[in-house]
Design an enzyme around this catalytic site. Structure first.
Site, mmCIF file in Angstrom:
data_model
loop_
_atom_site.group_PDB
_atom_site.id
_atom_site.type_symbol
_atom_site.label_atom_id
_atom_site.label_comp_id
_atom_site.label_asym_id
_atom_site.label_seq_id
_atom_site.Cartn_x
_atom_site.Cartn_y
_atom_site.Cartn_z
ATOM 1 N N ALA A 127 0.767 -1.251 0.000
ATOM 2 C CA ALA A 127 0.000 0.000 0.000
ATOM 3 C C ALA A 127 0.798 1.301 0.000
ATOM 4 O O ALA A 127 0.297 2.321 -0.460
ATOM 5 C CB ALA A 127 -0.951 -0.005 1.185
ATOM 6 N N ALA A 128 2.022 1.312 0.557
ATOM 7 C CA ALA A 128 2.729 2.599 0.713
ATOM 8 C C ALA A 128 3.245 3.126 -0.626
ATOM 9 O O ALA A 128 3.631 2.320 -1.474
ATOM 10 C CB ALA A 128 3.890 2.421 1.687
ATOM 11 N N LYS A 132 -3.085 4.492 -3.933
ATOM 12 C CA LYS A 132 -4.317 3.769 -4.270
ATOM 13 C C LYS A 132 -5.217 3.618 -3.049
ATOM 14 O O LYS A 132 -6.436 3.677 -3.173
ATOM 15 C CB LYS A 132 -3.976 2.427 -4.904
ATOM 16 C CG LYS A 132 -3.356 2.667 -6.255
ATOM 17 C CD LYS A 132 -2.657 1.523 -6.865
ATOM 18 C CE LYS A 132 -1.764 2.004 -8.008
ATOM 19 N NZ LYS A 132 -0.558 2.759 -7.594
ATOM 20 N N GLU A 150 1.573 -3.122 4.305
ATOM 21 C CA GLU A 150 2.878 -2.675 3.784
ATOM 22 C C GLU A 150 3.954 -3.316 4.660
ATOM 23 O O GLU A 150 3.864 -3.289 5.870
ATOM 24 C CB GLU A 150 2.946 -1.133 3.843
ATOM 25 C CG GLU A 150 4.316 -0.539 3.615
ATOM 26 C CD GLU A 150 4.933 -0.875 2.249
ATOM 27 O OE1 GLU A 150 4.252 -0.762 1.223
ATOM 28 O OE2 GLU A 150 6.129 -1.267 2.238
ATOM 29 N N ASP A 177 4.492 -8.587 5.869
ATOM 30 C CA ASP A 177 4.700 -9.156 4.539
ATOM 31 C C ASP A 177 3.341 -9.719 4.114
ATOM 32 O O ASP A 177 2.783 -10.602 4.783
ATOM 33 C CB ASP A 177 5.756 -10.277 4.645
ATOM 34 C CG ASP A 177 6.082 -10.885 3.286
ATOM 35 O OD1 ASP A 177 5.225 -10.869 2.387
ATOM 36 O OD2 ASP A 177 7.200 -11.400 3.151
ATOM 37 N N ASP A 193 -0.855 -3.921 -6.092
ATOM 38 C CA ASP A 193 0.011 -3.032 -6.882
ATOM 39 C C ASP A 193 1.427 -3.478 -6.535
ATOM 40 O O ASP A 193 2.064 -2.961 -5.618
ATOM 41 C CB ASP A 193 -0.275 -1.582 -6.449
ATOM 42 C CG ASP A 193 0.442 -0.568 -7.304
ATOM 43 O OD1 ASP A 193 0.605 -0.809 -8.511
ATOM 44 O OD2 ASP A 193 0.847 0.481 -6.766
ATOM 45 N N CYS A 247 4.131 -1.048 -12.406
ATOM 46 C CA CYS A 247 4.564 0.043 -13.291
ATOM 47 C C CYS A 247 5.717 -0.468 -14.153
ATOM 48 O O CYS A 247 6.695 0.223 -14.378
ATOM 49 C CB CYS A 247 4.902 1.315 -12.529
ATOM 50 S SG CYS A 247 6.095 1.119 -11.229
HETATM 51 N N1 SAM Z 1 0.256 1.044 -4.061
HETATM 52 C C1 SAM Z 1 1.211 2.056 -3.706
HETATM 53 C C2 SAM Z 1 0.662 3.415 -4.078
HETATM 54 O O1 SAM Z 1 -0.223 3.500 -4.949
HETATM 55 O O2 SAM Z 1 1.090 4.398 -3.484
HETATM 56 C C3 SAM Z 1 2.580 1.803 -4.334
HETATM 57 C C4 SAM Z 1 3.087 0.425 -4.007
HETATM 58 S S1 SAM Z 1 4.751 0.127 -4.497
HETATM 59 C C5 SAM Z 1 4.554 -0.234 -6.184
HETATM 60 C C6 SAM Z 1 5.008 -1.460 -3.796
HETATM 61 C C7 SAM Z 1 5.062 -1.454 -2.281
HETATM 62 O O3 SAM Z 1 5.051 -2.821 -1.850
HETATM 63 C C8 SAM Z 1 6.312 -0.845 -1.680
HETATM 64 O O4 SAM Z 1 5.921 0.125 -0.732
HETATM 65 C C9 SAM Z 1 7.010 -2.013 -1.012
HETATM 66 O O5 SAM Z 1 7.695 -1.644 0.187
HETATM 67 C C10 SAM Z 1 5.847 -2.943 -0.713
HETATM 68 N N2 SAM Z 1 6.166 -4.382 -0.569
HETATM 69 C C11 SAM Z 1 7.185 -5.066 -1.144
HETATM 70 N N3 SAM Z 1 7.112 -6.357 -0.812
HETATM 71 C C12 SAM Z 1 6.015 -6.511 -0.012
HETATM 72 C C13 SAM Z 1 5.421 -7.610 0.662
HETATM 73 N N4 SAM Z 1 5.942 -8.824 0.573
HETATM 74 N N5 SAM Z 1 4.323 -7.390 1.400
HETATM 75 C C14 SAM Z 1 3.794 -6.139 1.499
HETATM 76 N N6 SAM Z 1 4.315 -5.064 0.896
HETATM 77 C C15 SAM Z 1 5.409 -5.240 0.137
#
Ligand code: SAM
Length: 309
Positions: A127-128, A132, A150, A177, A193, A247
């Protein structure tokens, strides 16, 4: 037709592996469009936060600041403006009071690929910083039960900050995770995402967008994306919809992920809404998916809607 003759049209300095993957995947015409997209000076964009304002309020405030803008036909809440005006926008009350959210146009697509019935349970798996998550709260006027997951603590703090600034008080934030969430949890809508190589966001004149790019990153991303998608589908209620997005414009992170995970999963692809057809796109081997071509207004992006049967 894809073929080695296209390679030289990509901007100099672009990682060799990326050039080869694009060349293998896309026609000469599409490679040219991607190359132009990587070379363009990308515009900025923002979205009205409906919890605080209507799009008309945003238009009026931008006008009063002397910021010229354009709106795409597919989303009333979106505004496109010149990158040079971004500093002015960031310094405005519109921004600091959370009445808008600065976000690339492509990134606004996933929450528009499905509906969110009142009271539905929504999970945003990755989410971070909250683009979204805050958009879902905005389009549903806070009537959905949103959980945002996140795994990175620092990024989760940023997510909380953005949620608070946007006035999204009801979102439940999980620092975890997403692959380890309890499969007992079930959701009507899931936004995945996924973390990716960012191949859609590359800019020829910005080395920072290319520095981290490598074959290893693409392969590691692809593995993680498949694990996250399998997990997401296991938490989807019958009839529920998951939106998968990245992306990236590389098949290893998009079409190949879907083609490996979906068979036998009890889930099926559903076409994206007609309103989004005006977005400049590339041909995908998954016809139900939207594969956005990088350009002046859009980052390269992939989004597909999947329904649990
Ligand atoms: N959806 C966000 C937005 O619109 O602002 C952008 C998301 S960014 C593409 C992917 C995010 O997934 C990152 O913040 C990353 O730290 C997190 N991430 C990576 N591996 C993850 C996992 N196993 N579980 C949860 N989050 C994860």
């Amino acid at each position: 037709m894809p073929g080695p003759e296209n390679k030289n049209i990509f901007p100099e300095g672009l990682p060799q592996f990326l050039k080869e993957e694009l060349d293998r995947t896309y026609s000469a015409q599409e490679c040219l469009l991607i190359s132009q997209g990587y070379s363009s000076c990308r515009d900025s964009s923002l979205r009205t936060n409906r919890l605080k304002d209507a799009p008309e309020d945003t238009a009026e405030a931008l006008g009063a600041m002397g910021v010229s803008f354009r709106q795409p036909g597919w989303y009333r809440d979106a505004f496109i403006f010149a990158r040079e005006d971004e500093e002015k926008v960031r310094g405005s009350a519109l921004f600091t009071e959370g009445r808008i959210y600065l976000q690339n146009l492509s990134s606004m697509i996933p929450p528009l690929m499905t509906d969110f019935p009142d009271g539905c349970d929504v999970l945003d798996m990755c989410a971070a910083p909250g683009g979204k998550t805050t958009q879902i709260v905005s389009v549903t006027a806070g009537k959905a039960n949103v959980t945002a997951c996140e795994n990175d603590r620092i990024r989760a703090d940023r997510l909380r900050f953005n949620l608070s600034r946007q006035g999204c008080r009801t979102v439940n934030v999980l620092v975890s995770d997403a692959r380890k969430l309890d499969s007992f949890l079930k959701f009507d809508r899931i936004i995945l995402d996924a973390p990716c190589s960012g191949s859609g966001t590359v800019l020829a004149d910005d080395p920072s967008t290319q520095r981290a790019f490598s074959e290893k990153l693409v392969l590691n991303s692809s593995r993680l994306q498949k694990q996250l998608l399998r997990k997401g589908l296991s938490m989807l209620k019958k009839g529920g919809v998951l939106i998968y997005s990245t992306c990236s414009i590389l098949p290893k992170e998009n079409e190949e992920v879907l083609k490996e995970v979906l068979p036998g999963s009890g889930a099926e692809l559903i076409p994206f809404p007609d309103e989004l057809r005006e977005i400049p796109s590339l041909e995908s081997t998954v016809p139900e998916a939207l594969l956005v071509c990088p350009g002046r207004e859009h980052e390269g992006f992939f989004a597909a809607a999947i329904r649990k049967k």
